[in-house]
Design a protein around this motif. Structure first.
Motif, mmCIF file in Angstrom:
data_model
loop_
_atom_site.group_PDB
_atom_site.id
_atom_site.type_symbol
_atom_site.label_atom_id
_atom_site.label_comp_id
_atom_site.label_asym_id
_atom_site.label_seq_id
_atom_site.Cartn_x
_atom_site.Cartn_y
_atom_site.Cartn_z
ATOM 1 N N LEU A 98 0.832 -1.205 0.000
ATOM 2 C CA LEU A 98 0.000 0.000 0.000
ATOM 3 C C LEU A 98 0.869 1.259 0.000
ATOM 4 O O LEU A 98 0.568 2.228 -0.711
ATOM 5 N N TRP A 109 -5.170 3.591 -10.832
ATOM 6 C CA TRP A 109 -5.171 2.828 -9.577
ATOM 7 C C TRP A 109 -6.165 3.415 -8.592
ATOM 8 O O TRP A 109 -6.915 2.682 -7.940
ATOM 9 N N GLU A 110 -6.194 4.734 -8.475
ATOM 10 C CA GLU A 110 -7.152 5.366 -7.565
ATOM 11 C C GLU A 110 -8.590 5.037 -7.973
ATOM 12 O O GLU A 110 -9.450 4.802 -7.122
ATOM 13 N N VAL A 113 -9.338 1.527 -6.832
ATOM 14 C CA VAL A 113 -9.581 1.500 -5.382
ATOM 15 C C VAL A 113 -11.015 1.923 -5.078
ATOM 16 O O VAL A 113 -11.726 1.275 -4.297
ATOM 17 N N THR A 146 -10.619 -6.527 -3.089
ATOM 18 C CA THR A 146 -10.368 -5.232 -2.447
ATOM 19 C C THR A 146 -8.965 -5.197 -1.851
ATOM 20 O O THR A 146 -8.214 -4.228 -2.036
ATOM 21 N N THR A 149 -6.357 -5.068 -4.594
ATOM 22 C CA THR A 149 -6.383 -3.789 -5.306
ATOM 23 C C THR A 149 -5.552 -2.747 -4.570
ATOM 24 O O THR A 149 -4.869 -1.919 -5.186
ATOM 25 N N LEU A 150 -5.576 -2.786 -3.245
ATOM 26 C CA LEU A 150 -4.832 -1.799 -2.455
ATOM 27 C C LEU A 150 -3.324 -1.909 -2.662
ATOM 28 O O LEU A 150 -2.603 -0.926 -2.473
ATOM 29 N N CYS A 196 -10.545 4.907 2.060
ATOM 30 C CA CYS A 196 -10.595 5.377 0.670
ATOM 31 C C CYS A 196 -10.280 6.879 0.606
ATOM 32 O O CYS A 196 -9.502 7.326 -0.247
ATOM 33 N N ILE A 199 -6.568 7.493 1.123
ATOM 34 C CA ILE A 199 -5.787 7.136 -0.070
ATOM 35 C C ILE A 199 -5.878 8.247 -1.112
ATOM 36 O O ILE A 199 -4.871 8.673 -1.670
ATOM 37 N N HIS A 211 -5.875 0.781 7.384
ATOM 38 C CA HIS A 211 -5.743 -0.537 6.760
ATOM 39 C C HIS A 211 -5.448 -1.599 7.811
ATOM 40 O O HIS A 211 -6.045 -2.682 7.810
#
Length: 224
Positions: A98, A109-110, A113, A146, A149-150, A196, A199, A211
Motif C-alpha cells: 500500500l 489505480w485510484e 480503489v 479489495t 487492489t490496495l 478510501c 488514499i 488498513h
C-alpha cells in the motif's frame, strides 16, 4: 521465441478440484490437521489419483495443505498462533504494498480503489444476515479483490502473489468471524470510507493505520 503451453484438460480438472477443496477447507468441512487420503478424496470430489495429487501440491504451495514426512498430506493447522503469524505477515506485506502504491499512485489505480470499495459495500450488504455459503464465498472473493487492489499499484507481481496467498490462508478465520456474527459491518463501512478518503488525499500514515485496523478487525485481532 518462448511460448507458454496451452492449458490441458488435466489443468482444468486440477483447478476445479483445488477450488472445491479450498472451499471446504475455508468452511471447516475439511478440518484443521485432517489427513487427506487420495482415494477418499477421489470418492468425494472425483478426479484421478494423478489430478488429486497435483491438486494437493497446488494447495500445499498456497499454504492450505501440508505435505507430511510420510509423503502424505494434511490440512494445515488453524491455531491462534497460526492466525497471529498469518496476520503478522499480511500486515507487513500489505503495508509495504500500500505504501508503494500510494507513492506511485496513478489515476487508474485510484479509480480501481474506489470501484473496489463500492463493490465491497454492496457485498457487505448482501452477506449480512445470510446463511448461504455461496453468499459468504462471494463476499470473501470481493474482500480478496479489495485487499489486492490496495497493493496492486506497487507493480510487484511477487508481492501481489504473496499477498494473495496470505489472504487465502486467513480465509478460514475470516469466515468464522462472519458466521459467528463477530463483524461490525457499520464500523467496517465507516473504516472503509475513511481509508478510501485517506488514499485519495495521499495521507499515507492515516491510510496505513486504517488498513491495519481493517485487517485486524476482519480477523478478530483488534488491539485493546
Amino acid at each position: 521465441m518462448l511460448f507458454g503451453k496451452r492449458p490441458s484438460d488435466d489443468d482444468t480438472v486440477v483447478a476445479m478440484l483445488a477450488a472445491a477443496l479450498r472451499r471446504d477447507i475455508a468452511f471447516g468441512h475439511l478440518h484443521p490437521d485432517q489427513k487427506l487420503k487420495i482415494e477418499a478424496l477421489r470418492q468425494r470430489y472425483g478426479g484421478s489419483n494423478h489430478s488429486m495429487r497435483e491438486t494437493l501440491r497446488v494447495l500445499a504451495a498456497e499454504g492450505l495443505v501440508e505435505a507430511t514426512s510420510q509423503r502424505g498430506f494434511r490440512v494445515m493447522s488453524a491455531t491462534e498462533q497460526d492466525l497471529d503469524d498469518i496476520l503478522f505477515l499480511r500486515l507487513e506485506i500489505e503495508r509495504l504494498g500500500l505504501s508503494r502504491s500510494m507513492a506511485e499512485a496513478t489515476v487508474a489505480w485510484e479509480g480501481a480503489v474506489m470501484a473496489a470499495f463500492h463493490a465491497q459495500r454492496h457485498a457487505d450488504k448482501v452477506v449480512q444476515g445470510s446463511l448461504d455459503d455461496a453468499d459468504a464465498l462471494e463476499w470473501d472473493e470481493v474482500c480478496r479483490v479489495t485487499s489486492l487492489t490496495l497493493v496492486q499499484g506497487s507493480r510487484s507481481p511477487r508481492l501481489m502473489d504473496l499477498a494473495g496467498k496470505l489472504f487465502n490462508q486467513s480465509r478460514r478465520f475470516r469466515l468464522a468471524q462472519l458466521r459467528e456474527g463477530q463483524i461490525d459491518f457499520a464500523a467496517r463501512d465507516a473504516r472503509h470510507k475513511a481509508l478510501c478518503d485517506a488514499i485519495l488525499a495521499k495521507d499515507t500514515a492515516l491510510a496505513l493505520e486504517l488498513h491495519e485496523e481493517t485487517v485486524r478487525s476482519d480477523l478478530g485481532r483488534i488491539r485493546r
